[in-house]
Design an enzyme around this catalytic site. Structure first.
Site, PDB file in Angstrom:
ATOM      1  N   ASP A  72      13.401   6.147 -29.449  1.00 12.60           N
ATOM      2  CA  ASP A  72      14.752   5.721 -29.766  1.00 12.60           C
ATOM      3  C   ASP A  72      14.753   5.389 -31.259  1.00 12.60           C
ATOM      4  OD1 ASP A  72      17.426   4.684 -29.377  1.00 12.60           O
ATOM      5  OD2 ASP A  72      16.538   2.698 -29.563  1.00 12.60           O
ATOM      6  N   CYS A 113       0.850  -1.201   0.000  1.00 10.38           N
ATOM      7  CA  CYS A 113       0.000   0.000   0.000  1.00 10.38           C
ATOM      8  C   CYS A 113       0.881   1.244   0.000  1.00 10.38           C
ATOM      9  CB  CYS A 113      -0.906  -0.018   1.221  1.00 10.38           C
ATOM     10  SG  CYS A 113      -1.771   1.529   1.535  1.00 10.38           S
ATOM     11  N   CYS A 117       0.044   3.603   2.860  1.00 10.40           N
ATOM     12  CA  CYS A 117       0.528   3.051   4.126  1.00 10.40           C
ATOM     13  C   CYS A 117       2.038   3.223   4.239  1.00 10.40           C
ATOM     14  CB  CYS A 117       0.164   1.571   4.228  1.00 10.40           C
ATOM     15  SG  CYS A 117      -1.610   1.260   4.145  1.00 10.40           S
TER      16      CYS A 117
END
Length: 694
Positions: free
Chosen positions: A391, A11, A14
């Protein structure tokens, strides 16, 4: 700072909260939790027991060194367990709905509670712990919402919320598992050992033990361990890991070489100029890791939203329960009922679904088109892109050399001699020459003797006479003015030269280049139609070649002679002017892919570019990229509509609390109604695929 690897970090919000708590500890200032790479940077002197306790509050642990190789196995096992639990929970939930319609007894209630506990027990435990600490986040709100729903008898609603939140956590964890694995795959390209020349002895040592000034031996096919200078020997070196260019570069004494580049043939002795940690390749890997920890605007918004949304809903709910009885002589029981209804309205079910279903639909539709999108945030970003940087090698071009121009002076011997010599070589340029000669249906003469001249080319004795196939260094006689002009013309047009000669004169010239993909010009045009304003090429090749490719495919701009760190700087410059996607296929592109708002890799590029990128084009061409952008724009539009509907219906329901008209049924209807609407609208993204299939 000490670095630790973490396990169970699922999380992002968190992780931010745990980082804040660790920073409050004694000596904890400056500590960081790197969510994307699942690492923790810890200040010296912090109490490790307290740190581990903070981590355990969200199920995260410090991964011990001997467990490192099994880290992904643990993550995979955890996600598999979560899938099983969600599956069981869903089956019980559906069975409870059926039983609920057949019998009026406590059995359905027990089944609903069982289903909710099976899928949402971890969220409930976290939420209860947060409540005891007066810490309010999404887990806290979900826990209160579950308690509120069950306390008023809405078992079905509460269970559905638990299941949906479990699915959301599972998807987030699976996405991060892939992102972290990509970092480890990238690190595997680094050389591990080197052959150190110590006096008259040679010994294999770890590259970490090398110092500036050490002399190392690099055999054919081996990686050069760190940046250095050639002491003795001549060879061609594949620098694709650094510059991204397919053409090998000839090296001879006193020329610089990059760590991580590969010695194609011969033997080189290289004097190390830098320790590996300071080498070009090490910097590339560091740039990727650093760039992956840069927060996107979307992530920053989610963090800010999580800080304020949950407390706001809880405050409104408490005010509804308390203010009317205290200030307006309202009935405590009635307004407590209203407050619980606000919790149901505040349940973020529809908001949670407003984005994921639309994104999953967009990802599924793109997957059918052969475009792998690694997460919802990347699909959203794709719909916001206005500039695409490419690229050159392997992206706009095919990534292997071919003969585009020839100047023939001796038609009788030019092709025959070149074919006789080059057919024995596995060099990429030799293969390009042979492809051209094979088109001419030329019969070859078997060489009587053949020798490789490092840094120049190949010489051979054919029919008793000496011939050479090589670069300008292979010519040791004076050239006529016409020949010099032809050579300069080919060089000015960006070609790599292959000269076929005998001891007295040049038989002809091959102009080698990297073939532009046939579809590139059309695709660039389609990108403009899809809403892309700028198309830019970033390449390590020289300016003439870059200009030629840019004009042929219709790019708005190009930048040449760029090393990987210079590509990163250019990407940063472009991102300051708009939303930028980077398309590439090599490890040299990895830092730019990670630095851009969005990284897009070609399916047959290097593993590092693919793993680092956010989107992978599985067909190994850009053909479906314009349609992917169109789908992404539709997804973003639908997400905005969904959020407006979800919040709008909830706002209407909340306004009903003013006259005291909000009921549980209206609360449930606003939440479930919004959920149904956002689901149906999101699924319209898949209708386009069905129409196309029809």
């Amino acid at each position: 700072m000490d670095e630790y690897k973490l396990q169970g970090l699922t999380c992002g919000n968190c992780a931010r909260e745990m980082e804040e708590e660790i920073n409050k500890l004694e000596n904890g200032e400056g500590s960081k939790i790197l969510y994307n790479s699942s690492k923790m940077m810890l200040s010296k002197g912090v109490d490790m027991q307290k740190v581990e306790k903070i981590l355990s509050s969200d199920g995260a642990v410090i991964l011990k060194e001997h467990d490192d190789a099994h880290g992904h196995d643990h993550v995979h096992t955890n996600s598999s367990t979560m899938k099983i639990l969600l599956g069981i929970s869903t089956i019980i939930f559906l069975a409870a709905i059926y039983v609920d319609t057949q019998w009026n007894n406590p059995v359905p209630v027990i089944m609903y509670l069982t289903a909710a506990a099976t899928s949402g027990y971890s969220t409930f435990i976290k939420g209860v712990k947060n409540l005891l600490k007066f810490k309010f986040n999404i887990d806290t709100l979900m826990t209160i919402a579950l308690i509120g729903a069950f306390s008023i008898g809405e078992w079905k609603e509460g269970t559905l919320v638990a299941i949906l939140f479990g699915v959301n956590e599972l998807l987030e964890g699976m996405g991060m598992e892939k992102a972290r694995k990509s970092m480890e795959e990238l690190l595997k390209v680094a050389p591990k050992e080197a052959i150190l020349i110590d006096g008259d002895q040679e010994r294999v040592v770890p590259i970490s033990s090398l110092h500036a000034g050490d002399l190392v031996l690099v055999k054919s096919g081996q990686k050069i361990p760190s940046d250095g200078i050639v002491a003795t020997g001549k060879s061609s070196v594949n620098e694709a890991a650094i510059t991204g260019e397919a053409m090998p570069v000839e090296k001879e004494p006193n020329e610089k070489v990059f760590g991580g580049s590969i010695n194609n043939e011969g033997v080189l002795k290289v004097r190390i100029l830098k320790e590996y940690k300071d080498s070009s390749l090490a910097k590339i890997l560091h740039l990727v890791e650093e760039a992956q920890e840069t927060k996107t605007p979307t992530e920053q918004f989610i963090n800010k939203f999580a800080r304020y949304y949950t407390p706001l809903i809880m405050i409104i709910s408490v005010l509804v329960m308390v203010v009317p009885p205290l200030l307006m002589n309202g009935d405590w029981g009635a307004w407590f009922y209203q407050g619980l209804a606000v919790l149901i309205v505040g349940c973020p079910c529809a908001l949670i679904l407003s984005s994921p279903i639309a994104i999953v639909s967009g990802i599924a539709r793109n997957a059918k088109n052969g475009i792998l999108i690694k997460g919802g945030v990347f699909l959203e970003q794709l719909g916001k892109i206005d500039t695409i940087a490419f690229d050159k090698t392997g992206t706009l071009t095919k990534g292997h050399p071919y003969v585009e121009q020839m100047v023939v002076y001796d038609e009788e011997r030019f092709f025959r001699i070149a074919g006789s010599i080059e057919k024995t070589s596995s060099h990429p340029i030799a293969k390009a020459v042979m492809e051209k000669i094979n088109d001419e249906n030329i019969s070859y003469t078997e060489p009587e003797e053949i020798n490789t001249i490092s840094g120049q080319g190949v010489s051979a004795i054919i029919d008793g006479k000496k011939f050479k196939v090589g670069n300008e260094k292979s010519i040791d006689f004076s050239l006529p003015k016409k020949h010099r002009e032809d050579i300069q013309s080919l060089k000015d047009n960006g070609y790599t030269l292959v000269i076929v000669s005998d001891d007295e004169k040049v038989l002809g010239l091959f102009g080698i280049t990297d073939e532009i993909r046939e579809e590139s010009k059309e695709i660039i045009g389609n990108l403009y139609l899809a809403g892309i304003r700028n198309t830019v090429m970033l390449t390590g090749d020289h300016n003439m070649t870059a200009e030629k490719v840019a004009k042929q495919v219709g790019l708005t701009d190009y930048y040449a002679n760029l090393l990987p760190d210079e590509k990163v700087l250019k990407i940063k410059e472009l991102t300051s002017q708009g939303k930028v996607a980077m398309v590439g296929d090599g490890i040299n592109d990895a830092p730019a892919l990670a630095t851009a708002d969005l990284g897009i890799a070609m399916g047959k590029g290097t593993d590092s570019a693919i793993e680092t990128a956010d989107i992978v084009l599985m067909q190994d061409h850009l053909g479906k990229l314009p349609s992917a952008i169109t789908i992404a724009k539709k997804v973003n539009k639908i997400i905005k509509v969904n959020i407006t509907l979800a919040l709008g219906l909830k706002l209407i329901a909340l306004l009903l609390t003013i006259p005291g008209l909000l009921t549980l049924w209206i609360a449930i209807l606003s939440d479930m109604g919004a959920t149904i609407l956002v689901t149906l609208i999101s699924l319209t993204i898949m209708l386009g695929e069905k129409r196309n299939a029809a």
